[in-house]
Write a protein that holds these residues in place. Structure first.
Motif, PDB file in Angstrom:
ATOM      1  N   TYR A  52       0.831  -1.207   0.000  1.00 26.71           N
ATOM      2  CA  TYR A  52       0.000   0.000   0.000  1.00 26.71           C
ATOM      3  C   TYR A  52       0.864   1.254   0.000  1.00 26.71           C
ATOM      4  O   TYR A  52       0.612   2.203  -0.764  1.00 26.71           O
ATOM      5  CB  TYR A  52      -0.915  -0.012   1.219  1.00 26.71           C
ATOM      6  N   GLU A  55       2.550   1.710  -3.355  1.00 24.84           N
ATOM      7  CA  GLU A  55       1.578   2.139  -4.362  1.00 24.84           C
ATOM      8  C   GLU A  55       1.133   3.583  -4.129  1.00 24.84           C
ATOM      9  O   GLU A  55       1.092   4.394  -5.061  1.00 24.84           O
ATOM     10  CB  GLU A  55       0.378   1.191  -4.331  1.00 24.84           C
ATOM     11  N   ARG A  56       0.834   3.922  -2.908  1.00 22.84           N
ATOM     12  CA  ARG A  56       0.323   5.269  -2.617  1.00 22.84           C
ATOM     13  C   ARG A  56       1.350   6.356  -2.915  1.00 22.84           C
ATOM     14  O   ARG A  56       1.001   7.418  -3.440  1.00 22.84           O
ATOM     15  CB  ARG A  56      -0.117   5.361  -1.157  1.00 22.84           C
ATOM     16  N   GLU A  96      -8.287  -3.643  -1.797  1.00 22.04           N
ATOM     17  CA  GLU A  96      -7.330  -4.402  -2.597  1.00 22.04           C
ATOM     18  C   GLU A  96      -6.370  -3.438  -3.279  1.00 22.04           C
ATOM     19  O   GLU A  96      -6.610  -2.238  -3.361  1.00 22.04           O
ATOM     20  CB  GLU A  96      -8.044  -5.275  -3.634  1.00 22.04           C
ATOM     21  N   LEU A  97      -5.268  -4.014  -3.772  1.00 20.29           N
ATOM     22  CA  LEU A  97      -4.213  -3.224  -4.383  1.00 20.29           C
ATOM     23  C   LEU A  97      -3.912  -3.760  -5.776  1.00 20.29           C
ATOM     24  O   LEU A  97      -4.201  -4.919  -6.088  1.00 20.29           O
ATOM     25  CB  LEU A  97      -2.936  -3.282  -3.535  1.00 20.29           C
ATOM     26  N   THR A  98      -3.323  -2.928  -6.613  1.00 22.63           N
ATOM     27  CA  THR A  98      -2.907  -3.375  -7.942  1.00 22.63           C
ATOM     28  C   THR A  98      -1.465  -3.872  -7.934  1.00 22.63           C
ATOM     29  O   THR A  98      -1.056  -4.596  -8.837  1.00 22.63           O
ATOM     30  CB  THR A  98      -3.038  -2.234  -8.961  1.00 22.63           C
ATOM     31  N   THR A  99      -0.699  -3.485  -6.916  1.00 25.29           N
ATOM     32  CA  THR A  99       0.704  -3.882  -6.811  1.00 25.29           C
ATOM     33  C   THR A  99       0.805  -5.252  -6.169  1.00 25.29           C
ATOM     34  O   THR A  99       0.168  -5.519  -5.146  1.00 25.29           O
ATOM     35  CB  THR A  99       1.494  -2.859  -5.989  1.00 25.29           C
ATOM     36  N   ALA A 100       1.627  -6.124  -6.765  1.00 25.04           N
ATOM     37  CA  ALA A 100       1.807  -7.478  -6.234  1.00 25.04           C
ATOM     38  C   ALA A 100       3.208  -7.629  -5.660  1.00 25.04           C
ATOM     39  O   ALA A 100       4.144  -6.930  -6.049  1.00 25.04           O
ATOM     40  CB  ALA A 100       1.591  -8.505  -7.340  1.00 25.04           C
TER      41      ALA A 100
END
Length: 323
Positions: A52, A55-56, A96-100
């Protein structure tokens, strides 16, 4: 300008998040990876939190999930009374997040990254030491290939400072004392930035408020995420938050802000002293014992707290390190 290539081993965590933004904004830092461990939350939660934050704040850096339990036994319950149920002060988080995460386990990521850039990687470890111990177990030679290891952990009894989980033990060390003792047996250069100095540096409310007003998105986030954390400190009679994990980053950037002591370090793994960090100073002689034939490491014994606060402030507000 000296560029430090850093792997940040972390369990975000309010103060971990604040330290990550410190690294992110410091022009001297090239953040090459984030590895996660259990501690302030479960491994699933701390990995989510790390992803998170990446990504943020637009950090182009891989996140590798690490150990979910100590080398021996089961993990302690996360301290949700300190960091909140989601470990980030119970701020609102996305579903949920788009980064894995990177497909490699954290210890393998550490090994691969160190071997790809020998003598260039600094490990800044501010959670349990499990990932570092697992990396050493799999590839002991990396101890000679790491530039340095900086650990937020321990309490060495300087000026009467004791542990914060038991009278003997600090949280990151008691969370996996076997791992901590193992990494202290390796001949890589370790500096412990323990409670002896992290509890000497405070960030009061007006300081954090200034970051919120002037520090853009990062400053506002620091304010938001620290509300729960500050309330915990104040309830315990501490009027402002201690600066734990960011002190380890400050040591990397400005070691002149600290005074250190050298000597072999052991970690107690049994009894009521489990998790205690004990240094045999190089300046003192003792009969033969359990510290013999162990490498000498550094432990911080004093800090310029005002200088550390200004370093953090300048980094967050301007991205420039003051001379």
């Amino acid at each position: 300008m000296t560029i430090h290539k850093v792997i940040f081993d972390t369990d975000p965590g309010v103060d971990d998040a604040m330290a990550l933004l410190f690294l992110h904004h410091a022009p001297e830092i090239e953040l090459v990876g984030i590895t996660t461990t259990f501690g302030n939350g479960t491994i699933a939660q701390t990995t989510f939190n790390a992803l998170y934050l990446v990504e943020r704040f637009g950090m182009n850096v891989p996140v590798a999930q690490g150990a979910g339990k100590p080398l021996v036994g089961e993990p302690m319950d996360p301290p949700d009374f300190v960091h909140g149920v989601n470990a980030l002060g119970d701020i609102s988080l996305p579903g949920e997040l788009t980064t894995a995460a990177d497909p490699r386990p954290a210890h393998r990521f550490i090994i691969d990254t160190v071997r790809a850039a020998p003598h260039e990687i600094t490990l800044v470890a501010v959670g349990r030491m499990t990932n570092l111990a697992l990396a050493l177990r799999e590839d002991p030679e990396i101890a000679g290939l790491v530039k340095q290891v900086i650990i937020m952990g321990g309490a060495f009894g300087i000026a009467g400072v004791q542990g914060n989980v038991t009278p003997a033990a600090e949280a990151n060390i008691i969370g996996d004392p076997e791992a901590a003792d193992e990494i202290c047996a390796a001949a890589w250069p370790i500096t412990f930035v323990g409670l002896d100095v992290t509890q000497k540096t405070h960030m009061p409310t007006d300081y954090l408020s200034e970051l919120a007003d002037l520090g853009g998105e990062s400053g506002r986030f620091i304010w938001d995420v620290s509300r729960f954390y500050e309330a915990f400190h104040q309830a315990g009679g501490v009027p402002s938050i201690y600066v734990h994990d960011s002190s380890a980053v400050a040591y990397l950037l400005r070691p002149d802000l600290f005074e250190t002591r050298t000597g072999a370090i052991r970690v107690s793994t049994t009894g009521i002293t489990r998790g205690m960090t004990i240094q045999k100073p190089d300046t003192l002689a003792f009969p033969p014992g359990a510290w013999d034939d162990r490498p000498s490491h550094r432990a911080c014994v004093s800090v310029d707290a005002a200088g550390l606060r200004e370093l953090y402030r300048a980094t967050i507000l301007t991205g420039r390190i003051l001379a």
